[in-house]
Write an enzyme that holds these catalytic residues in place. Structure first.
Site, PDB file in Angstrom:
ATOM      1  N   GLY A  92      17.864 -45.583 -57.426  1.00 44.75           N
ATOM      2  CA  GLY A  92      18.225 -45.549 -56.114  1.00 44.75           C
ATOM      3  C   GLY A  92      19.636 -46.172 -55.534  1.00 44.75           C
ATOM      4  O   GLY A  92      20.569 -45.922 -56.271  1.00 44.75           O
ATOM      5  N   GLY A 115      17.824 -52.523 -59.926  1.00 51.82           N
ATOM      6  CA  GLY A 115      19.081 -51.957 -59.851  1.00 51.82           C
ATOM      7  C   GLY A 115      19.060 -50.667 -60.726  1.00 51.82           C
ATOM      8  O   GLY A 115      19.995 -50.043 -61.132  1.00 51.82           O
ATOM      9  N   TYR A 173      14.809 -52.052 -38.705  1.00 53.98           N
ATOM     10  CA  TYR A 173      13.587 -52.755 -38.142  1.00 53.98           C
ATOM     11  C   TYR A 173      13.289 -53.900 -38.575  1.00 53.98           C
ATOM     12  O   TYR A 173      12.458 -54.494 -38.080  1.00 53.98           O
ATOM     13  CB  TYR A 173      12.432 -51.408 -38.353  1.00 53.98           C
ATOM     14  CG  TYR A 173      12.078 -51.434 -39.861  1.00 53.98           C
ATOM     15  CD1 TYR A 173      11.579 -52.236 -40.703  1.00 53.98           C
ATOM     16  CD2 TYR A 173      12.173 -50.082 -40.212  1.00 53.98           C
ATOM     17  CE1 TYR A 173      11.284 -52.034 -41.943  1.00 53.98           C
ATOM     18  CE2 TYR A 173      11.683 -49.754 -41.662  1.00 53.98           C
ATOM     19  CZ  TYR A 173      11.156 -50.971 -42.538  1.00 53.98           C
ATOM     20  OH  TYR A 173      10.932 -50.537 -43.771  1.00 53.98           O
TER      21      TYR A 173
HETATM   22  C1  HXC Z   1      -2.425 -47.668 -48.274  1.00 57.66           C
HETATM   23  C2  HXC Z   1      -1.652 -48.380 -50.302  1.00 57.66           C
HETATM   24  C3  HXC Z   1      -0.952 -47.426 -50.490  1.00 57.66           C
HETATM   25  C4  HXC Z   1      -0.663 -46.570 -49.435  1.00 57.66           C
HETATM   26  C5  HXC Z   1      -0.649 -48.593 -52.215  1.00 57.66           C
HETATM   27  N1  HXC Z   1      -1.720 -49.312 -51.294  1.00 57.66           N
HETATM   28  N2  HXC Z   1      -0.126 -47.550 -51.642  1.00 57.66           N
HETATM   29  N3  HXC Z   1      -2.649 -48.663 -49.202  1.00 57.66           N
HETATM   30  N4  HXC Z   1      -1.662 -46.596 -48.325  1.00 57.66           N
HETATM   31  N5  HXC Z   1      -0.008 -45.520 -49.451  1.00 57.66           N
HETATM   32  C6  HXC Z   1      -2.577 -50.303 -51.514  1.00 57.66           C
HETATM   33  C7  HXC Z   1      -3.327 -50.345 -53.008  1.00 57.66           C
HETATM   34  O1  HXC Z   1      -4.453 -49.563 -52.455  1.00 57.66           O
HETATM   35  C8  HXC Z   1      -3.709 -51.774 -53.189  1.00 57.66           C
HETATM   36  O2  HXC Z   1      -4.484 -52.383 -52.409  1.00 57.66           O
HETATM   37  C9  HXC Z   1      -2.207 -52.275 -52.810  1.00 57.66           C
HETATM   38  O3  HXC Z   1      -1.442 -51.617 -51.854  1.00 57.66           O
HETATM   39  C10 HXC Z   1      -1.172 -52.298 -54.032  1.00 57.66           C
HETATM   40  O4  HXC Z   1      -1.217 -51.424 -54.447  1.00 57.66           O
HETATM   41  P1  HXC Z   1      -0.925 -51.225 -56.237  1.00 57.66           P
HETATM   42  O5  HXC Z   1      -0.462 -49.578 -56.513  1.00 57.66           O
HETATM   43  O6  HXC Z   1      -1.798 -51.775 -57.127  1.00 57.66           O
HETATM   44  O7  HXC Z   1       0.644 -51.964 -56.285  1.00 57.66           O
HETATM   45  P2  HXC Z   1       1.808 -52.014 -57.110  1.00 57.66           P
HETATM   46  O8  HXC Z   1       1.776 -51.339 -58.404  1.00 57.66           O
HETATM   47  O9  HXC Z   1       2.442 -53.502 -57.233  1.00 57.66           O
HETATM   48  O10 HXC Z   1       2.969 -51.219 -56.612  1.00 57.66           O
HETATM   49  C11 HXC Z   1       3.747 -51.353 -55.260  1.00 57.66           C
HETATM   50  C12 HXC Z   1       3.983 -50.358 -54.217  1.00 57.66           C
HETATM   51  C13 HXC Z   1       4.683 -49.155 -55.086  1.00 57.66           C
HETATM   52  C14 HXC Z   1       4.679 -50.856 -53.388  1.00 57.66           C
HETATM   53  C15 HXC Z   1       2.439 -50.076 -53.865  1.00 57.66           C
HETATM   54  O11 HXC Z   1       4.850 -48.076 -54.078  1.00 57.66           O
HETATM   55  C16 HXC Z   1       5.983 -49.414 -55.484  1.00 57.66           C
HETATM   56  O12 HXC Z   1       5.863 -49.809 -56.788  1.00 57.66           O
HETATM   57  N6  HXC Z   1       6.817 -49.396 -54.930  1.00 57.66           N
HETATM   58  C17 HXC Z   1       8.254 -49.858 -55.400  1.00 57.66           C
HETATM   59  C18 HXC Z   1       9.516 -48.973 -54.733  1.00 57.66           C
HETATM   60  C19 HXC Z   1       9.684 -48.626 -53.436  1.00 57.66           C
HETATM   61  O13 HXC Z   1       8.562 -48.654 -52.580  1.00 57.66           O
HETATM   62  N7  HXC Z   1      10.631 -48.164 -52.836  1.00 57.66           N
HETATM   63  C20 HXC Z   1      10.832 -47.654 -51.448  1.00 57.66           C
HETATM   64  C21 HXC Z   1      11.702 -48.880 -50.829  1.00 57.66           C
HETATM   65  S1  HXC Z   1      12.175 -47.971 -49.545  1.00 57.66           S
HETATM   66  P3  HXC Z   1      -6.201 -52.673 -52.893  1.00 57.66           P
HETATM   67  O14 HXC Z   1      -6.660 -53.363 -51.534  1.00 57.66           O
HETATM   68  O15 HXC Z   1      -6.664 -51.124 -52.960  1.00 57.66           O
HETATM   69  O16 HXC Z   1      -6.395 -53.490 -53.953  1.00 57.66           O
HETATM   70  C22 HXC Z   1      12.561 -49.082 -48.245  1.00 57.66           C
HETATM   71  C23 HXC Z   1      13.238 -48.331 -47.210  1.00 57.66           C
HETATM   72  C24 HXC Z   1      13.262 -48.866 -45.922  1.00 57.66           C
HETATM   73  O17 HXC Z   1      12.166 -49.995 -48.202  1.00 57.66           O
HETATM   74  C25 HXC Z   1      13.750 -48.223 -44.677  1.00 57.66           C
HETATM   75  C26 HXC Z   1      13.904 -46.886 -44.688  1.00 57.66           C
HETATM   76  C27 HXC Z   1      14.850 -46.239 -43.477  1.00 57.66           C
HETATM   77  P1  NAP Z   2      14.049 -47.565 -54.877  1.00 58.94           P
HETATM   78  O1  NAP Z   2      14.961 -46.628 -55.683  1.00 58.94           O
HETATM   79  O2  NAP Z   2      12.519 -47.387 -54.762  1.00 58.94           O
HETATM   80  O3  NAP Z   2      14.267 -49.074 -55.201  1.00 58.94           O
HETATM   81  C1  NAP Z   2      13.468 -50.115 -55.164  1.00 58.94           C
HETATM   82  C2  NAP Z   2      13.645 -50.880 -56.542  1.00 58.94           C
HETATM   83  O4  NAP Z   2      12.899 -52.300 -56.522  1.00 58.94           O
HETATM   84  C3  NAP Z   2      13.179 -50.140 -57.797  1.00 58.94           C
HETATM   85  O5  NAP Z   2      14.141 -50.231 -58.718  1.00 58.94           O
HETATM   86  C4  NAP Z   2      12.063 -50.933 -58.358  1.00 58.94           C
HETATM   87  O6  NAP Z   2      11.805 -50.913 -59.667  1.00 58.94           O
HETATM   88  C5  NAP Z   2      12.232 -52.257 -57.564  1.00 58.94           C
HETATM   89  N1  NAP Z   2      11.145 -53.050 -57.585  1.00 58.94           N
HETATM   90  C6  NAP Z   2       9.827 -52.823 -56.809  1.00 58.94           C
HETATM   91  N2  NAP Z   2       9.213 -53.788 -56.990  1.00 58.94           N
HETATM   92  C7  NAP Z   2       9.547 -54.749 -57.632  1.00 58.94           C
HETATM   93  C8  NAP Z   2       9.176 -56.086 -58.208  1.00 58.94           C
HETATM   94  N3  NAP Z   2       8.056 -56.573 -57.940  1.00 58.94           N
HETATM   95  N4  NAP Z   2       9.857 -56.532 -58.988  1.00 58.94           N
HETATM   96  C9  NAP Z   2      11.230 -56.275 -59.474  1.00 58.94           C
HETATM   97  N5  NAP Z   2      11.683 -55.105 -58.817  1.00 58.94           N
HETATM   98  C10 NAP Z   2      10.830 -54.408 -58.238  1.00 58.94           C
HETATM   99  O7  NAP Z   2      14.541 -47.469 -53.451  1.00 58.94           O
HETATM  100  P2  NAP Z   2      15.432 -47.619 -52.539  1.00 58.94           P
HETATM  101  O8  NAP Z   2      15.775 -46.497 -51.572  1.00 58.94           O
HETATM  102  O9  NAP Z   2      16.940 -47.455 -53.450  1.00 58.94           O
HETATM  103  O10 NAP Z   2      15.979 -49.095 -51.791  1.00 58.94           O
HETATM  104  C11 NAP Z   2      16.285 -50.070 -52.526  1.00 58.94           C
HETATM  105  C12 NAP Z   2      16.523 -50.825 -51.321  1.00 58.94           C
HETATM  106  O11 NAP Z   2      17.175 -50.335 -50.002  1.00 58.94           O
HETATM  107  C13 NAP Z   2      15.373 -51.587 -50.735  1.00 58.94           C
HETATM  108  O12 NAP Z   2      15.508 -52.971 -50.619  1.00 58.94           O
HETATM  109  C14 NAP Z   2      15.059 -50.993 -49.460  1.00 58.94           C
HETATM  110  O13 NAP Z   2      14.080 -51.544 -48.330  1.00 58.94           O
HETATM  111  C15 NAP Z   2      16.339 -50.716 -48.696  1.00 58.94           C
HETATM  112  N6  NAP Z   2      16.469 -49.489 -48.015  1.00 58.94           N
HETATM  113  C16 NAP Z   2      16.537 -48.172 -48.429  1.00 58.94           C
HETATM  114  C17 NAP Z   2      16.790 -47.417 -47.415  1.00 58.94           C
HETATM  115  C18 NAP Z   2      16.694 -46.018 -47.730  1.00 58.94           C
HETATM  116  O14 NAP Z   2      16.757 -44.919 -46.847  1.00 58.94           O
HETATM  117  N7  NAP Z   2      16.710 -45.439 -49.192  1.00 58.94           N
HETATM  118  C19 NAP Z   2      16.815 -47.459 -46.134  1.00 58.94           C
HETATM  119  C20 NAP Z   2      16.938 -48.912 -45.699  1.00 58.94           C
HETATM  120  C21 NAP Z   2      16.950 -49.898 -46.648  1.00 58.94           C
HETATM  121  P3  NAP Z   2      10.562 -51.018 -60.647  1.00 58.94           P
HETATM  122  O15 NAP Z   2       9.544 -50.240 -59.888  1.00 58.94           O
HETATM  123  O16 NAP Z   2      10.868 -50.601 -61.898  1.00 58.94           O
HETATM  124  O17 NAP Z   2      10.313 -52.497 -60.363  1.00 58.94           O
END
Ligand code: HXC
Ligand code: NAP
Length: 301
Positions: A36, A33, A165
């Protein structure tokens, strides 16, 4: 960021959909929360009078968001640092919310991790990382919260954020697609099983809504120069955060008390555009339809 097309359908000018005190006395937990969409939904819940606990891994982000949201002067925001992959931290967050804000009424599973990559480039750890945040994180929270509601004999409502998806699947985000499909199955399964305890489970499937978190990982600049995601959306615009937030508020409110096990898509028609055999005929210029009609009628006679 992508610009909406000139011919985009007009965006509505949104206030709150529900009456201002609709969430007065309600306690809601929003995972992810601090940023985004989670933050935008929290803001609307607070404007409706709720006390909201936001959770994620980064304390600095949570603290700043809480300060900014509390400055709105409506509802109350509090936070708990909680990695949803860690069950102990999830249970601790539930206890913190229950003690600080009161019995929890609603739980919003919004936290997620995602990035685009050809699947053959992924390590098994990369796959685990996404599935663990999205699916394991959601079932950790759901199981801990559900058990507490059942033990305390309290009703509750889950809302899970998936995406379209979850049922179509999608290349290049395969771990996310697998995990979101699991979350949708969890939503529907518990809607049937836990209704007897007064616990509802619903989901929202958003299409693209601009956020820094999603855009930086799914539409990086180099890709954005080549591929325009608006092309896929019949309404030629992205979603507006208040549109999603008002829908989430409805699904957590008593107005949706008979909605259970539903997934509501909010994507401007995007996923159906990809599915309909002839939908790409929208690219045919209007004047060309006269010629096409003559050809088609000619064939018939
Ligand atoms: C290939 C990757 C990669 C990349 C990370 N990895 N990024 N591999 N391409 N771009 C690999 C790393 O090398 C590592 O594997 C493993 O993934 C874990 O990476 P870490 O960086 O150590 O993980 P962590 O610190 O836990 O971070 C998690 C994360 C990061 C998912 C990688 O992006 C994050 O914190 N995301 C949180 C917010 C987020 O993703 N928001 C977007 C949601 S949008 P190895 O083998 O090297 O150890 C969404 C929308 C959907 O869901 C629909 C849209 C229309
Ligand atoms: P976002 O801002 O990156 O939100 C993701 C949040 O999840 C961040 O606040 C992040 O905070 C938290 N998070 C990630 N890993 C976590 C963990 N291990 N434990 C607890 N918190 C964690 O992206 P967003 O676009 O707002 O996405 C929100 C939701 O909407 C997601 O479920 C996404 O799949 C969905 N969604 C988004 C879109 C879009 O177009 N934006 C479309 C379809 C669905 P920390 O990094 O501080 O942990």
């Amino acid at each position: 960021m992508f610009e909406d097309k000139d011919n985009a359908m007009q965006k509505p000018d949104l206030g709150l959909m529900l009456r201002e005190d609709a969430f007065k006395g309600k306690v809601i937990v929003v995972t992810g929360g601090g940023t985004g969409l989670g933050r935008s939904m929290t803001e609307v819940f607070m404007k409706l009078g709720a006390s909201v606990m936001i959770t994620s891994r980064k304390e600095d982000v949570l603290q700043k968001t809480c300060e900014e949201l509390n400055a709105l002067g409506k509802g109350k925001a509090s936070y708990a640092v909680c990695d949803v992959r860690n069950n102990d931290q999830v249970e601790a967050a539930i206890e913190k919310a229950w003690t600080e804000l009161g019995p929890i009424d609603c739980w919003l599973n919004n936290a997620a991790g995602n990035f685009i990559s050809p699947t053959e480039r992924l390590s098994h750890r990369a796959f685990d990382t996404i599935v663990d945040i999205v699916l394991k994180g959601t079932y950790n929270c759901t199981l801990a919260m559900g058990k507490k509601w059942i033990a305390e004999k309290r009703q509750g409502t889950f809302l899970n954020i998936v995406t379209t998806y979850a049922w179509t699947g999608s290349g290049y985000v395969v771990p996310s697609a697998c995990a979101k499909a699991g979350v949708l199955a969890l939503t529907r399964s518990l809607a049937a099983e836990w209704a007897k305890y007064g616990i509802r489970s619903n989901a929202i499937a958003p299409g693209p809504f601009p956020t820094q978190g999603a855009w930086s990982r799914l539409f990086p600049d180099e890709l954005a120069k080549k591929i325009d995601p608006l092309e896929r959306i019949p309404m030629k615009r992205f979603g507006e955060h208040p549109e999603l937030a008002n829908l989430a508020a409805y699904l957590l409110s008593d107005y949706s008390a008979y909605v259970n096990g539903e997934v509501v898509t909010i994507d401007g028609g995007e996923w159906l555009q990809g599915g309909g055999e002839f939908n790409n005929l929208s690219h045919v210029p209007e004047p060309m339809w006269d010629q096409i009609e003559r050809m088609v009628r000619g064939k018939k006679s």
